[in-house]
Write a protein that holds these residues in place. Structure first.
Motif, short mmCIF file in Angstrom:
data_model
loop_
_atom_site.label_atom_id
_atom_site.label_comp_id
_atom_site.label_asym_id
_atom_site.label_seq_id
_atom_site.Cartn_x
_atom_site.Cartn_y
_atom_site.Cartn_z
N GLU A 126 0.82 -1.20 0.00
CA GLU A 126 0.00 0.00 0.00
C GLU A 126 0.86 1.26 0.00
O GLU A 126 0.54 2.25 -0.66
CB GLU A 126 -0.93 -0.01 1.21
CG GLU A 126 -1.98 -1.11 1.15
CD GLU A 126 -2.83 -1.15 2.41
OE1 GLU A 126 -2.50 -0.40 3.36
OE2 GLU A 126 -3.81 -1.92 2.45
N GLN A 134 0.92 4.13 -2.94
CA GLN A 134 0.68 5.54 -2.63
C GLN A 134 1.81 6.42 -3.15
O GLN A 134 1.58 7.52 -3.68
CB GLN A 134 0.53 5.71 -1.12
CG GLN A 134 0.16 7.13 -0.70
CD GLN A 134 -0.05 7.22 0.81
OE1 GLN A 134 0.11 6.24 1.52
NE2 GLN A 134 -0.40 8.41 1.27
N ARG A 164 1.40 6.89 -6.88
CA ARG A 164 0.34 7.85 -7.23
C ARG A 164 0.81 9.28 -7.03
O ARG A 164 0.47 10.18 -7.80
CB ARG A 164 -0.90 7.56 -6.39
CG ARG A 164 -1.67 6.32 -6.82
CD ARG A 164 -3.06 6.28 -6.20
NE ARG A 164 -2.98 6.21 -4.75
CZ ARG A 164 -2.99 5.06 -4.06
NH1 ARG A 164 -3.07 3.91 -4.72
NH2 ARG A 164 -2.92 5.07 -2.75
N GLN A 165 1.60 9.52 -5.98
CA GLN A 165 2.08 10.86 -5.71
C GLN A 165 3.13 11.31 -6.72
O GLN A 165 3.23 12.50 -7.04
CB GLN A 165 2.66 10.94 -4.29
CG GLN A 165 1.61 10.77 -3.20
CD GLN A 165 2.23 10.75 -1.81
OE1 GLN A 165 3.45 10.71 -1.68
NE2 GLN A 165 1.39 10.76 -0.77
#
Length: 348
Positions: free
Chosen positions: A329, A333, A336-337
């Motif tokens: 996870e 994340q 995505r950033q």
């Protein structure tokens, strides 16, 4: 250490010893003599001293000689064989076996301090930036972590209390001929089915080292006995799974037969796939729990053992899955950033 530096230190020590031998030692305050029945503190006993912060740049023989000279200046004459120096790359210390009374033992720290102020102690004996430590060795952790790994043990040394991974046997009389084989079966089997451990023969239940009379012939017989028993275990126990050592015991009394502590250490078996339950050459199964032996086990107890083992392995796997899920996870994340923002430019 280069040869030139070593010879310089040796020459410095010899020069110091020669100069000090020509000087009369100042008399330390004499303690009042007490009647034999006046106080138990005046009765000589064997004690183990801990000397810390020795200079690790000196070799073990030099440290032992310097330490013996230091103790003589404190009015304690110690045989060389009663001094055990432990030297590490960055630190060094020693255990000293001494026969004295409680009052003299209590006065040693201030005797050492006074001798250092009078410059009777070679300052190079102490590690740089440290102060020499001299005290009675009582801390079990020191012995458990350090002295058990050394080549000698002092008679009367306190090794702590029995634990889940440590079993003591006094081993007197005909122990090696009669009881040793039975204890090998029980304790090795129990350690294999638990978390590993050590059986020490020659140590009182209270944790005090006594030693057993053990010749080289006794050592050979003990090794053959252990090998023959463990090869008949199911599954077979290979030599890489255990170590058998005989540690010499330094005693104040002289005996024709040397004293030793027998240490049989069983390493924790690595589980591959289905958990294995070891049984002895006589078909018995033992477990080690809370410093005691359980067994021979019944069928229901063996089933319970398997259930607990599978539960433990399942918990470990579930914990690994949780850690991997969290890491997954976090990586998603981060992706995505860090993803670039796309834009479309229209030219009219």
């Amino acid at each position: 250490m280069t040869p030139s530096k070593r010879s310089a230190r040796t020459q410095m020590w010899e020069t110091f010893m020669e100069s000090q031998s020509k000087q009369p030692l100042p008399k330390l305050p004499q303690e009042e003599s007490l009647p034999e029945d006046a106080s138990p503190r005046a009765v000589p006993h064997m004690y183990t001293l801990y000397v810390g912060h020795l200079n690790p740049q000196f070799s073990v023989p030099v440290l032992a000689c310097l330490l013996r000279d230091t103790l003589e200046r404190l009015e304690l004459r110690i045989p060389r064989e009663h001094i055990e120096v432990v030297r590490r790359p960055r630190n060094a210390y020693a255990f000293v076996r001494v026969a004295t009374n409680k009052d003299v033992l209590a006065s040693l720290p201030w005797r050492l301090q006074m001798a250092m102020e009078e410059k009777l102690i070679l300052k190079e004996l102490t590690a740089r930036g440290k102060e020499l430590v001299l005290s009675e060795a009582r801390e079990p952790l020191i012995y458990r972590e350090e002295i058990l790994g050394q080549e000698h043990l002092f008679q009367g040394t306190f090794l702590g209390n029995e634990t889940r991974n440590m079993e003591f046997k006094r081993g007197g009389g005909e122990y090696l001929n009669l009881a040793f084989k039975h204890h090998v079966r029980r304790y090795v089997c129990a350690f294999l089915n638990s978390e590993g451990g050590s059986l020490l023969v020659g140590v009182e239940d209270s944790g005090l080292v006594q030693g057993i009379r053990c010749t080289h012939r006794d050592e050979d017989r003990a090794r053959l006995l252990v090998d023959s028993i463990l090869q008949s275990f199911k599954p077979q126990v290979f030599p890489s799974a255990y170590t058998l050592t005989f540690i010499p015991v330094i005693s104040a009394s002289t005996t024709n037969v040397p004293l030793k502590v027998l240490r049989l250490t069983v390493h924790t078996p690595k589980t591959q796939g289905e958990p294995q339950l070891y049984e002895t050459d006589q078909g018995e199964v033992f477990l080690r729990r809370d410093g005691s032996i359980q067994g021979p086990l019944s069928v229901s107890a063996i089933q319970e053992w398997y259930r607990q083992k599978w539960t433990t392995e399942l918990s470990k796997l579930e914990e690994k899955v949780k850690v991997l899920t969290v890491e997954k996870e976090q990586l998603q994340q981060q992706l995505r950033q860090q993803r670039p923002v796309s834009c479309t430019c229209c030219v009219l």
